[in-house]
Design a protein around this motif. Structure first.
Motif, PDB file in Angstrom:
ATOM      1  N   HIS A   1      -4.492   1.832   0.834  1.00 47.12           N
ATOM      2  CA  HIS A   1      -5.589   1.120   1.500  1.00 47.12           C
ATOM      3  C   HIS A   1      -6.462   2.044   2.327  1.00 47.12           C
ATOM      4  O   HIS A   1      -7.569   1.675   2.719  1.00 47.12           O
ATOM      5  CB  HIS A   1      -5.051  -0.025   2.361  1.00 47.12           C
ATOM      6  N   THR A   2      -6.000   3.276   2.601  1.00 51.58           N
ATOM      7  CA  THR A   2      -6.790   4.237   3.376  1.00 51.58           C
ATOM      8  C   THR A   2      -7.559   5.212   2.494  1.00 51.58           C
ATOM      9  O   THR A   2      -8.331   6.030   3.013  1.00 51.58           O
ATOM     10  CB  THR A   2      -5.882   5.058   4.315  1.00 51.58           C
TER      11      THR A   2
ATOM     12  N   TYR B   1      -9.890  -2.646   4.208  1.00 52.17           N
ATOM     13  CA  TYR B   1      -8.769  -2.489   5.133  1.00 52.17           C
ATOM     14  C   TYR B   1      -9.044  -1.322   6.070  1.00 52.17           C
ATOM     15  O   TYR B   1      -9.106  -0.169   5.639  1.00 52.17           O
ATOM     16  CB  TYR B   1      -7.474  -2.223   4.370  1.00 52.17           C
TER      17      TYR B   1
ATOM     18  N   PHE C   1     -10.544   3.061  -2.493  1.00 50.27           N
ATOM     19  CA  PHE C   1     -10.247   1.648  -2.243  1.00 50.27           C
ATOM     20  C   PHE C   1     -10.879   1.158  -0.940  1.00 50.27           C
ATOM     21  O   PHE C   1     -10.495   0.118  -0.413  1.00 50.27           O
ATOM     22  CB  PHE C   1      -8.735   1.422  -2.220  1.00 50.27           C
TER      23      PHE C   1
ATOM     24  N   ASP D   1       2.507  -5.383   4.589  1.00 49.86           N
ATOM     25  CA  ASP D   1       3.140  -4.171   5.102  1.00 49.86           C
ATOM     26  C   ASP D   1       4.564  -4.045   4.562  1.00 49.86           C
ATOM     27  O   ASP D   1       5.070  -4.936   3.859  1.00 49.86           O
ATOM     28  CB  ASP D   1       3.137  -4.197   6.630  1.00 49.86           C
TER      29      ASP D   1
ATOM     30  N   SER E   1       0.816  -1.208   0.000  1.00 48.45           N
ATOM     31  CA  SER E   1       0.000   0.000   0.000  1.00 48.45           C
ATOM     32  C   SER E   1       0.850   1.259   0.000  1.00 48.45           C
ATOM     33  O   SER E   1       0.384   2.332  -0.369  1.00 48.45           O
ATOM     34  CB  SER E   1      -0.924  -0.011   1.231  1.00 48.45           C
TER      35      SER E   1
ATOM     36  N   LEU F   1     -12.098  -2.467  -0.403  1.00 53.18           N
ATOM     37  CA  LEU F   1     -11.203  -3.582  -0.110  1.00 53.18           C
ATOM     38  C   LEU F   1     -11.275  -4.005   1.351  1.00 53.18           C
ATOM     39  O   LEU F   1     -10.820  -5.094   1.709  1.00 53.18           O
ATOM     40  CB  LEU F   1      -9.765  -3.215  -0.477  1.00 53.18           C
TER      41      LEU F   1
ATOM     42  N   THR G   1      -8.075  -8.374  -7.530  1.00 51.68           N
ATOM     43  CA  THR G   1      -8.152  -7.750  -6.204  1.00 51.68           C
ATOM     44  C   THR G   1      -6.754  -7.588  -5.636  1.00 51.68           C
ATOM     45  O   THR G   1      -6.013  -8.571  -5.524  1.00 51.68           O
ATOM     46  CB  THR G   1      -8.988  -8.608  -5.250  1.00 51.68           C
TER      47      THR G   1
ATOM     48  N   GLU H   1       1.193   2.959   7.686  1.00 52.57           N
ATOM     49  CA  GLU H   1       0.435   4.102   8.205  1.00 52.57           C
ATOM     50  C   GLU H   1       1.319   5.035   9.030  1.00 52.57           C
ATOM     51  O   GLU H   1       1.182   6.268   8.956  1.00 52.57           O
ATOM     52  CB  GLU H   1      -0.747   3.582   9.020  1.00 52.57           C
TER      53      GLU H   1
ATOM     54  N   ASP I   1      -6.697  -3.259 -10.247  1.00 51.35           N
ATOM     55  CA  ASP I   1      -8.151  -3.123 -10.340  1.00 51.35           C
ATOM     56  C   ASP I   1      -8.609  -3.107 -11.794  1.00 51.35           C
ATOM     57  O   ASP I   1      -9.672  -3.658 -12.123  1.00 51.35           O
ATOM     58  CB  ASP I   1      -8.580  -1.837  -9.633  1.00 51.35           C
TER      59      ASP I   1
ATOM     60  N   VAL J   1      -1.863   0.053  -7.852  1.00 58.00           N
ATOM     61  CA  VAL J   1      -3.075  -0.645  -7.429  1.00 58.00           C
ATOM     62  C   VAL J   1      -4.214  -0.403  -8.415  1.00 58.00           C
ATOM     63  O   VAL J   1      -5.030  -1.302  -8.663  1.00 58.00           O
ATOM     64  CB  VAL J   1      -3.464  -0.204  -6.006  1.00 58.00           C
TER      65      VAL J   1
ATOM     66  N   PHE K   1      -2.752  -6.532   0.269  1.00 51.96           N
ATOM     67  CA  PHE K   1      -1.607  -5.766   0.748  1.00 51.96           C
ATOM     68  C   PHE K   1      -0.858  -6.480   1.863  1.00 51.96           C
ATOM     69  O   PHE K   1      -1.468  -7.087   2.752  1.00 51.96           O
ATOM     70  CB  PHE K   1      -2.066  -4.403   1.277  1.00 51.96           C
TER      71      PHE K   1
END
Length: 369
Positions: free
Chosen positions: A316-317, A326, A321, A104, A83, A324, A99, A335, A94, A90, A102
């Motif tokens: 992912h945030t 997350y 998205f 880390d 991510s 998904l 799909t 993050e 898609d 990404v 992710f």
């Protein structure tokens, strides 16, 4: 206010005569689409990486899209990636109906944590997509071992790693295929959009050539599945051919700039880039960290300095998205980094005097926090 000069404009001034000659040579050739400049660049770019096949396409995102399709990835499949990357990585997954899944990244170098891959593999996993981020390579040996155990192809995202090496192997030469972007700010940048896929697999090469040209082998005849209009422009290809000859010089200059940053900023309170074991970093961007990143950036703006954050919002945030699933905390290292990282000016054409002026301002800002 402090004025700084960086970006591609200085490079253009230095190389202007050659760039304009490249444009003129294409216009005079009478071949504006898929002509000798594209063919020559494909061969030379693949050869630079020690790979037999190269296919020029219209941008780096479609390089990933076409490569995924050529590898047989489609609807219902899963692709494991990170991510902490530019959204196009990404978006491309898609776009083929797959799909993204992710894992880390490692806090020390911001690269894919390969140790998390195996637990993310399911019966739907169809491809592993490491991102060689910021100018250096993912730890490929364990990733290749995992791919071999599970019979999965590796597609390398090399948009930020032109010329990088990993234990002597060139980025882009270690997977089933590798996708590149030639966006103007890249280490090897065009004067507009452009991309390429390289591969050692003759069938993947043939599929890519059809897919970038509507699915055609012969004019007006789609032979298998429909493809796209995703051809590298002849003008951009000719410019890239000429710049490719200067790529090693660009890399040397970027490493010089990185070394000057490392010396000047040691002990400044910034976390400086770490080079992973076995890597030869090309410093597409020079990413640093500070726990008060936003305060640093705000203070720099008072000196007319606006710096980039790569990337402030992990994929992912992002709202696009959210489907998904997350939630916050799903990828804690990614993050955390998103709130601390930012990029210092890094162009091969960055003049030492401008770098020195910037460093002085940055050190003053850090000292006042």
């Amino acid at each position: 206010m402090t004025q700084f000069v960086w970006g591609y404009v200085r490079e253009y001034e230095d190389e202007r005569d050659d760039i304009l000659d490249a444009v003129d040579s294409v216009f005079r050739s009478g071949r504006l689409v898929l002509g000798p400049s594209v063919e020559g660049f494909e061969q030379e770019f693949a050869g630079y990486h020690g790979v037999p096949h190269g296919v020029g396409v219209d941008n780096g995102t479609n390089a990933i899209v076409l490569a995924l399709r050529a590898l047989g990835v489609g609807a219902g499949d899963e692709v494991i990636t990170v991510s902490n990357t530019a959204a196009p990585t990404v978006v491309a997954i898609d776009a083929v109906g797959a799909t993204p899944v992710f894992v880390d990244v490692r806090e020390e170098d911001y690269l894919m944590d390969v140790g998390q891959i195996e637990s993310a593999i399911t019966e739907r996993t169809k491809c592993l997509l490491p991102v060689h981020l910021y100018g250096q390579c993912v730890d490929m040996a364990p990733l290749e071992a995992i791919a071999a155990r599970h019979g999965l192809p590796i597609l390398e995202d090399c948009a930020q790693s032109h010329g990088a090496r990993h234990h002597g192997r060139m980025a882009g030469s270690m997977g089933k295929a590798a996708a590149f972007s030639f966006y103007p700010t890249k280490v090897l940048g065009a004067y507009g959009d452009g991309g390429a896929v390289i591969t050692a697999d003759a069938q993947v090469d043939a599929d890519l050539r059809r897919l970038r040209y509507y699915g055609m082998e012969d004019v007006y005849h789609v032979v298998e599945t429909p493809g796209y209009n995703s051809r590298l422009d002849e003008v951009q290809a000719e410019i890239l051919r000429r710049k490719l000859k200067r790529l090693d010089g660009y890399l040397a200059r970027r490493r010089e700039i990185a070394a000057r940053y490392a010396e000047a900023l040691d002990g400044s309170g910034l976390v400086l880039p770490a080079v992973a074991e076995g890597n030869e970093h090309v410093y597409y961007v020079y990413v640093v960290r500070h726990p008060r990143r936003d305060d640093v950036l705000a203070a720099l703006k008072e000196h007319d300095v606006a710096l980039n954050v790569s990337y402030p919002w992990p994929v992912h945030t992002q709202r696009g998205f959210a489907h998904l699933g997350y939630g916050k905390g799903a990828l804690p290292v990614t993050e955390k980094l998103a709130g601390e990282i930012f990029s210092l000016p890094m162009y091969a054409s960055l003049a030492p005097e401008d770098q020195d002026k910037f460093i002085a301002v940055l050190l003053d800002v850090l000292a006042r926090l």
